[in-house]
Design an enzyme around this catalytic site. Structure first.
Site, short mmCIF file in Angstrom:
data_model
loop_
_atom_site.label_atom_id
_atom_site.label_comp_id
_atom_site.label_asym_id
_atom_site.label_seq_id
_atom_site.Cartn_x
_atom_site.Cartn_y
_atom_site.Cartn_z
N CYS A 49 -79.07 -29.88 37.63
CA CYS A 49 -78.78 -28.42 37.70
C CYS A 49 -80.30 -27.54 38.06
O CYS A 49 -81.16 -27.98 37.90
CB CYS A 49 -77.86 -27.75 36.74
N HIS A 50 -79.97 -26.58 39.02
CA HIS A 50 -81.12 -25.93 39.25
C HIS A 50 -81.58 -25.11 37.80
O HIS A 50 -82.93 -24.87 37.94
CB HIS A 50 -80.54 -24.62 40.27
N THR A 51 -80.72 -25.06 36.69
CA THR A 51 -81.45 -24.60 35.58
C THR A 51 -82.30 -25.53 34.97
O THR A 51 -83.55 -25.50 34.51
CB THR A 51 -80.33 -24.30 34.79
N HIS A 72 -78.33 -30.82 30.94
CA HIS A 72 -77.18 -29.99 30.49
C HIS A 72 -75.69 -30.10 31.04
O HIS A 72 -74.60 -29.87 30.45
CB HIS A 72 -77.38 -28.37 30.06
N GLU A 73 -75.77 -31.10 32.02
CA GLU A 73 -74.57 -31.42 32.79
C GLU A 73 -74.20 -32.80 32.68
O GLU A 73 -74.62 -33.72 33.20
CB GLU A 73 -74.73 -30.94 34.16
N CYS A 102 -67.80 -21.88 18.03
CA CYS A 102 -67.50 -22.33 16.73
C CYS A 102 -66.24 -22.24 16.38
O CYS A 102 -65.65 -22.98 15.40
CB CYS A 102 -68.60 -21.65 15.66
N CYS A 105 -66.47 -17.37 14.29
CA CYS A 105 -67.14 -15.97 14.09
C CYS A 105 -66.52 -15.02 14.95
O CYS A 105 -65.55 -15.12 15.70
CB CYS A 105 -68.52 -16.02 14.85
N CYS A 108 -66.12 -15.52 18.56
CA CYS A 108 -65.16 -16.56 19.02
C CYS A 108 -63.70 -15.98 18.94
O CYS A 108 -62.74 -16.38 19.60
CB CYS A 108 -65.23 -17.92 18.46
N CYS A 116 -70.65 -16.88 21.62
CA CYS A 116 -70.39 -17.37 20.15
C CYS A 116 -71.83 -16.88 19.28
O CYS A 116 -72.83 -16.72 20.08
CB CYS A 116 -70.40 -18.92 19.97
N ARG A 120 -74.26 -19.66 21.39
CA ARG A 120 -74.16 -19.29 22.52
C ARG A 120 -75.44 -19.96 23.38
O ARG A 120 -76.49 -20.36 22.54
CB ARG A 120 -74.19 -17.57 22.77
N CYS A 181 -71.15 -27.25 33.64
CA CYS A 181 -71.90 -26.41 34.27
C CYS A 181 -71.42 -25.85 35.33
O CYS A 181 -70.50 -24.91 35.25
CB CYS A 181 -73.31 -26.45 34.30
N ARG A 376 -75.08 -32.10 44.09
CA ARG A 376 -75.30 -32.61 42.76
C ARG A 376 -75.36 -34.15 42.91
O ARG A 376 -74.38 -34.85 43.59
CB ARG A 376 -73.93 -32.55 41.98
#
Length: 381
Positions: A49-51, A72-73, A102, A105, A108, A116, A120, A181, A376
């Site tokens: 991803c670009h992130t 993360h994907e 979670c 909390c 959530c 979260c 988060r 993502c 992708r």
């Protein structure tokens, strides 16, 4: 589950980042067992991803912890679970999520947010919540930091159970990776954040994977006009396959983009989505929305210290602006149903995977993204 299965360490391959802009190094690392309320996953597919690209390039100071495992994907299978994990077991098909849930909390339990209190998305976080330590290390014992609750550029990774979503085992894992993502972020911004209505008009600024997921989400709910804005002319054909009705290349017009949008839709669009992470683009997106009721949704990551390019009085004209995190999906509780909708064809995923490569070619995949050639690139582990 046998305790010996839980306690043993695993040696596996990972793509390790040692510094901003440096080629990722494919090497053997050690992955610790999952601790209390943690899950160890065998990653089968991951994408870039670009992130990830921005973190690798060191654009954001918060993400400069090295050595680090980015990514993360992804999608994969649970290998083992730690103490206290009851909703997941070895063999479950799962996707990791950077914005955890979670379930207990005050956040959530609220219907007004998908954030979260504890899990988060947090770019500053580079260790596990339980003990402030890493679950990755080099073969000589040096710690390797985590990334965005996930770290999927590894054959095995350890996550908080709040960041692991169980999905239907019949779902194709090579497509479900996108739900970690881009698809969830873009489609969710349309469905959950903006609540785009059938017959309405939409402008999407930046036609990367997230922007095109916005297009797909708008198509799926029956938007009548979907305008894509991007400086890359190659995005026209890709966007039209997904659902674009109009395309604007800012380099090829002699007026501000928001004026061109209003040439297409008198008064401006009902909804605009900023997916570029550029404040000047954000202002054009805001001005492209219709006076009186237009809504602009911010999706791009903005590492610049510059503030919003708006005067407070401009908001009195009825336009609104809001940001969306992970498409306002509550990951663990809502993503399984969303995955089923994707399986049923409500949201089409195939057009988003432009390339597929073996994991060892991850640096080539980064280069494809840098050059704007890939949407992708799916990496097979």
């Amino acid at each position: 589950m046998e305790s010996s299965k839980i306690v043993r360490k695993i040696t596996c391959k990972a793509a390790v980042a040692y510094g901003p802009g440096e080629s990722l190094v494919i090497e053997e690392i050690v992955v610790d067992p999952p601790q209390k309320m943690e899950v160890r996953i065998k990653i089968l597919f991951t994408s870039i991803c670009h992130t990830d690209l921005g973190a690798w390039q060191g654009r954001n100071e918060a993400q400069k912890a090295y050595p680090r495992i980015l990514g993360h994907e992804a999608s994969g299978v649970v290998e083992s679970v730690g103490e206290g994990v009851t909703d997941l077991k070895a063999g479950d098909h799962v996707i990791p999520i950077f914005n955890g849930e979670c379930g207990h909390c005050v956040y959530c339990k609220s219907e007004n947010t998908n954030l979260c209190g504890k899990f988060r998305v947090n770019p500053f976080k580079s260790v596990m919540v339980n003990d402030g330590k890493c679950r990755f290390s080099t073969k000589d014992g040096k710690p390797i930091f985590h990334f965005l609750n996930t770290s999927t550029f590894s054959e095995y990774t350890v996550l908080d159970s709040a960041c692991v979503v169980k999905i239907d085992p019949k779902a194709p894992l090579n497509r479900m990776a996108l739900l970690s993502c881009c698809i969830s972020t873009g489609v969710g911004a349309v469905w959950n954040t903006a609540k785009v209505k059938p017959g309405s008009s939409v402008a999407v600024f930046g036609l990367g994977a997230v922007g095109l997921a916005v297009v797909e989400g708008a198509r799926a709910v029956g938007a009548s006009k979907i305008i894509g804005i991007d400086v890359n002319p190659d995005k026209l054909a890709k966007g039209q396959k997904i659902g674009l009705t109009d395309f604007i290349n800012p380099k090829l017009i002699d007026k501000p983009v928001h004026e061109k949008v209003k040439d297409v839709i008198e008064g401006g669009v009902d909804y605009s989505f900023e997916c570029a992470g550029n404040l000047d683009v954000l202002r054009e997106a805001f001005l492209s929305s219709h006076d009186g009721w237009g809504l602009t949704v911010v999706l791009g990551v903005h590492p610049s210290p510059r503030l919003l390019p708006l005067h407070p009085m401009e908001l009195f004209d009825g336009r609104k602006i809001v940001a969306s995190t992970f498409g306002d999906f509550k990951g663990k509780s809502q993503l399984p149903d969303f995955a089923k909708q994707c399986m049923d064809g409500v949201v089409k995923l195939d057009e988003f995977i432009s390339h597929e490569l073996p994991f060892e070619k991850i640096n080539d995949a980064f280069q494809l993204l840098i050059e704007g050639k890939s949407l992708r690139c799916l990496l097979h582990l």
